[in-house]
Design a protein around this motif. Structure first.
Motif, PDB file in Angstrom:
ATOM      1  N   VAL A   1      45.041  30.078  62.782  1.00 52.48           N
ATOM      2  CA  VAL A   1      46.088  29.173  63.273  1.00 52.48           C
ATOM      3  C   VAL A   1      45.552  28.331  64.432  1.00 52.48           C
ATOM      4  O   VAL A   1      45.793  27.119  64.508  1.00 52.48           O
ATOM      5  N   ALA A   2      44.802  28.963  65.337  1.00 55.94           N
ATOM      6  CA  ALA A   2      44.236  28.233  66.466  1.00 55.94           C
ATOM      7  C   ALA A   2      43.231  27.181  65.983  1.00 55.94           C
ATOM      8  O   ALA A   2      43.199  26.057  66.485  1.00 55.94           O
ATOM      9  N   ALA A   3      42.407  27.549  64.999  1.00 57.12           N
ATOM     10  CA  ALA A   3      41.418  26.604  64.471  1.00 57.12           C
ATOM     11  C   ALA A   3      42.090  25.403  63.809  1.00 57.12           C
ATOM     12  O   ALA A   3      41.525  24.296  63.793  1.00 57.12           O
ATOM     13  N   ALA A   4      43.294  25.610  63.281  1.00 57.31           N
ATOM     14  CA  ALA A   4      44.027  24.512  62.644  1.00 57.31           C
ATOM     15  C   ALA A   4      44.778  23.656  63.655  1.00 57.31           C
ATOM     16  O   ALA A   4      45.415  22.670  63.283  1.00 57.31           O
ATOM     17  N   GLY A   5      44.706  24.039  64.927  1.00 53.02           N
ATOM     18  CA  GLY A   5      45.362  23.264  65.975  1.00 53.02           C
ATOM     19  C   GLY A   5      46.865  23.463  66.033  1.00 53.02           C
ATOM     20  O   GLY A   5      47.585  22.611  66.572  1.00 53.02           O
ATOM     21  N   LEU A   6      47.345  24.580  65.510  1.00 50.87           N
ATOM     22  CA  LEU A   6      48.777  24.855  65.511  1.00 50.87           C
ATOM     23  C   LEU A   6      49.141  25.796  66.650  1.00 50.87           C
ATOM     24  O   LEU A   6      48.287  26.513  67.186  1.00 50.87           O
ATOM     25  N   GLY A   7      50.405  25.825  67.006  1.00 49.24           N
ATOM     26  CA  GLY A   7      50.864  26.673  68.096  1.00 49.24           C
ATOM     27  C   GLY A   7      50.833  28.147  67.728  1.00 49.24           C
ATOM     28  O   GLY A   7      50.914  28.511  66.549  1.00 49.24           O
TER      29      GLY A   7
END
Length: 381
Positions: free
Chosen positions: A290-296
């Motif tokens: 999720v972090a790698a996808a730039g999401l919260g």
């Protein structure tokens, strides 16, 4: 007369000590705030609902049981009798969960009647909550003699009264798991009702543990283990048959039954421990994605739920996380755009399933943990 507590030998004592160590570790783990614990709790409740009803021939899938535990409609069509059985048992188990911390509580025949009525309320022709008026027997198959015959109906009021008195005041210094096992054996042997005696006895087993605050009921129940495989269910019936001897004989030795329950509790506790470890690792891996996808960070909960067998529904995600409809939609669309989930179904059946790297990571972690065998606490093959 009821079945009496058997002598606990050294081997039983070692299993009880090991079980307490497992539970102490589980208590420590569930005391820490973890966002995936809520979903794990629901999964364990669903396992108890599914397991206890599977034993009775009411079989539903994991996704259906989890939907019932969440208060939602089961996604798979079932006949009315199955739907009613699942709904009734879910309501009874909900009561047990809440009763764990009731300030005013006592074991009373009326409590058992109300729980029984809750389970079978849709089948009024079976007199839910009322004692049977005639003889009863459990048939192994239509072509064979009964495997168990219950006591005479005239004895039921006194036997249930005696059982409730024992639950309230008897053998209070015995380990709670042993008292729960004996409550289970005594109620199923008395067989007070025309139907639902097995489900009620398993539910009472869980209630006794809940009232002792061993752990939250969903972490303490062995209902899932009893119904998780035909082999476990066959061992369950064999242990009951050995203790009962074919008819109501409360002077028989119940040691084998207690030992069976101790072993089942230990194996279930190991299973829960494994699930906690698995959930922790899956959450960590998905959080990185999720972090790698730039999401919260909030979206991790949605992605974790999407790895469940039936995925995640938008309304369930919003309710679990306290989100508005727009917030939930935004998180799910972000995960979809990142290639981590996909949308399936339409309208009421619409849900989101993990795909791509998220699904692969979940399978990898789960397979790694599932590859380790459980330990037999008594050391038998």
């Amino acid at each position: 007369m009821l079945f009496r507590l058997p002598e606990i030998d050294d081997a039983d004592g070692r299993v009880l000590a090991g079980l307490e160590r497992l539970r102490a570790d589980l208590r420590h783990q569930v005391a820490e705030p973890r966002r995936w614990l809520g979903q794990l709790r629901r999964s364990l409740i669903a396992g108890a609902i599914r397991g206890s009803n599977t034993i009775e021939g009411f079989t539903v899938g994991v996704a259906d049981a989890e939907a019932a535990a969440a208060g939602e409609e089961m996604p798979t069509p079932h006949d009315r009798q199955t739907r009613d059985a699942i709904a009734g048992y879910t309501d009874a188990l909900t009561y047990v969960q809440q009763a764990a911390r009731f300030e005013v509580f006592s074991y009373h025949p009326m409590l058992l009647s109300v729980l029984h009525f809750t389970m079978l309320r849709s089948e009024l022709e079976r007199s839910p909550g009322r004692y049977r008026l005639g003889p009863i027997w459990v048939a192994g198959s239509p072509d064979n003699p009964p495997v168990y015959t219950g006591p005479d109906a005239a004895l039921l009021p006194d036997l249930v009264e005696e059982l409730c008195g024992w639950l309230q005041n008897g053998d209070l210094d015995a380990p709670a798991v042993v008292r729960a096992a004996m409550a289970h054996l005594n109620l199923v042997s008395i067989h007070p009702w025309r139907d639902g005696n097995g489900r009620m006895s398993r539910c009472l087993h869980t209630l006794v543990l809940a009232r002792e605050l061993i752990l939250a009921p969903e972490f303490s129940s062995i209902e899932e283990w009893l119904g998780s495989s035909p082999y476990n269910t066959a061992m369950y019936y064999a242990a009951l048959g050995e203790a009962q001897g074919g008819s109501y004989q409360p002077d028989r030795d119940a040691h084998g039954w207690v030992r069976f329950c101790l072993r089942a509790h230990h194996l279930q506790a190991q299973t829960v421990e494994r699930r906690l470890e698995t959930a922790r690792e899956i959450w960590r891996v998905l959080a990185d994605q999720v972090a790698a996808a730039g999401l919260g960070e909030r979206a991790v909960a949605a992605l974790y739920a999407a790895t469940r067998p039936d995925g995640v529904r938008r309304v369930t995600y919003a309710r679990d996380e306290g989100l508005t409809r727009d917030q939930a939609v935004r998180d799910l669309q972000g995960l979809k755009k990142a290639g981590l989930i996909e949308e399936v179904g339409h309208g009421r059946t619409q849900r989101y399933l993990a795909v791509g790297p998220a699904a692969q990571a979940e399978r990898s972690v789960r397979n790694e943990h599932a590859g380790r065998p459980l330990r037999d606490p008594y050391g038998s093959p």
